[in-house]
Enzyme design. Sequence first.
Site: not given
Ligand code: CA
Length: 740
Positions: A84, A204, A262, A327, A567, A633, A636-637
């Site tokens: 990135e 998150e 954040t 979000d 993501v 999971c 990530c997966h």
């Molecule tokens: Ca977020």
Amino acid sequence: MKIRPLPNLVNSLALLMLLSFSSVINASLVVNQTALINPKGEWLNHGRTYKEQRYSPLTDINKNNVNELDLAWSFKFDTARGMEATPILHDGVLYVSTGWSHVHAIDARSGDELWHYDAKVPKSQLAKTCCGPVNRGVAIWQKDNSSPLQIFFGSLDGRLIALDAKTGKENWSVQSTPTDGNYSITGAPRIVKDMVIIGNGGGELGVRGYITAYDVSSGEMRWRFYTVPGDRNKPQESEALKKALPTWSGEEWYKLGGGGGTVWDSIVFDPELDILYIGTGNGSPWNRDLRSPGGGDNLYLSSIVAINPDNGKYIWHYQTTPADNWDYTATQQMILAEIEINNEIRSVIMQAPKNGFFYVLDRKTGELISAEKFGHVTWATHVDMETGKPVESEFADYQENGGSYIWPSPYGAHNWQPMSYSKKTGYIYIPVQTIPAYFSGQKEVSYKVNRWNTGVNLNESRSPASWVAAKASLDALVYGELVAWDPIKQERAWTVRHPKPSNGGTLSTAGDLVFQGTWDGAFAAYDALSGDQLWQYQSDSAILAGPITYELDGEQYVAVTQGSGGVVMLTIGEEIRKNYVNQNRLLVFKRGDFNLERLTANNTMASLESVKFEHDLDIARVKNGEYLYHNNCASCHGLDAKSNYVVPDLRYMSEETHDNFATIVLGGSLTHKGMIGFYETLSLDDVGMIHDYLRDEQTSVAEKLEMTFSQKVEYWFNYAISKLGEKFPEILNATRDSIM
Ligand code: CA
């Protein structure tokens, strides 16, 4: 109008000659505020200049000759994660960061590595990230002639590190986050008035957002600005937080990790107004009824906040998403510009945050000038110009509704991929994506370290329509776009549609060009006025980062980093390709014919053998396993265990992995690769059920891929119905009708 006498003109000419002469004998700029305001042919700040327009005045490469661009050289990194980073180019050296917090200095003439720094982040840190061990770039600065030229970057485990630009040796390092919390750093620092400004991430998982300013020479902290209030029974750190406190209810937000907000990406500085702008993230947990029961706007979540850079004091704020529930971060890139609105030149700050509205604000006062939808948005009908607030639609409150189907999803209508602004066309070039989400609230959050704590049921949240779309490889509902946005008219000038979401950041140039990479490894140049594609290079992994351009030895170059990740790619990316390796590279282009070996993707689809398991799987255990998988999971997966080549696809587990499943998942035997043990949150039986679910997926995947197109649609349609029952039959029927 004053007429200048001739001698002045002569003096000016002499000065001009002297300047050009001195620039020949000393080509290297001192990288200070003056240089970041006008970097000439270099790329010295994350968004090129302090205004972060990602617009270059260079014209040697232009729409008439861009078809002559070719790959001059490339550099292969030894990471295989999301890329990135926006590179920095100074004095013939490219400085690039990669996943897992490495920094490389590369000779821009030869492509040779000059030095390489590895922050040696513990791989277990991966559990504290939402979206992979990525890094969005470094910053460069030299305080004065007697000080070293330094490279600054944030490591995934929350350190801010200063390196000597010549040697790559560490000058200083400070821990900018608490190591026992859920924090990480992925964003690029910015340098303002001999201070390094850095934020952090973790919204998150549950953290309290802040940014910190450190002295460039010593690493000593100058100030810290918290974006949300702390414990209401303790003194707040600033006047701004005292004002924010009444917009929060209850005490849950600081008991559940800290409330969020954040500053994980955009930070912009205006040297003329002497104001620092930060974009703040989503609420934590996402679910506002759990975060702030009793309501409230929850300042300063999802906001643009203006700060005095000398002391970190609040000046003004504009909240894009009051009472964030979805979000909807406002961390997306912010651009400073002067644009004419109603015959008046206004100094504005512009942002296209996740929530799908494009905002133009007066950057001196924070006054909302305009806000319109740039993408597909159903959570709000419009922004009320009287109140300056969005008007929520009937779908917005999923807690009250018992679940809602909403655009945009938490992936955002626009995410971290930077946009650019061409002064010449007046357009903003936005990487837009359309992905819906089904939101379903939980009743409570039991806060855990190393886990997502969103208060939203991430299993239920998988949208039935996006399952249908993503799994049947349809482009009807989930897609990407390159949008040329007119910020004055607040409307699209042109759109290029991409078949998948998660495409690259943009660069625009005075050569009437816009550059953008895509999910499939293509890197293209478009006519900035019409959107016509003029050139394309096909590489071998997704190109998502913001491209740069610079001049070196009188020639213009275009460079971009490549590597699949982030993501969207992690969770709803593309179908697996057998033996496909995520290639992390720096690609450098110029005009010419270099006849390098083409970096062509292996497009062979995986050949799938059905795996037959000895015992019959218990459907109730498979369903429980599916629920546990998606809450522990999937980030990530991948959803439905359909990963892509960034991390191992669990539908293709080897016999050895099956044998060691509990040792890996519970015991953490692959922690050195970033897969920690889940012994704190899962029982042996839980892991057994997740294993059963994955066996079921592995058994059925071959059948699924052998289906015809309409069989797939029908299969996933029925699958979606089986998950959500008759909850949204109209949506499902409409979806099926539109794609069959
Ligand atoms: Ca977020």
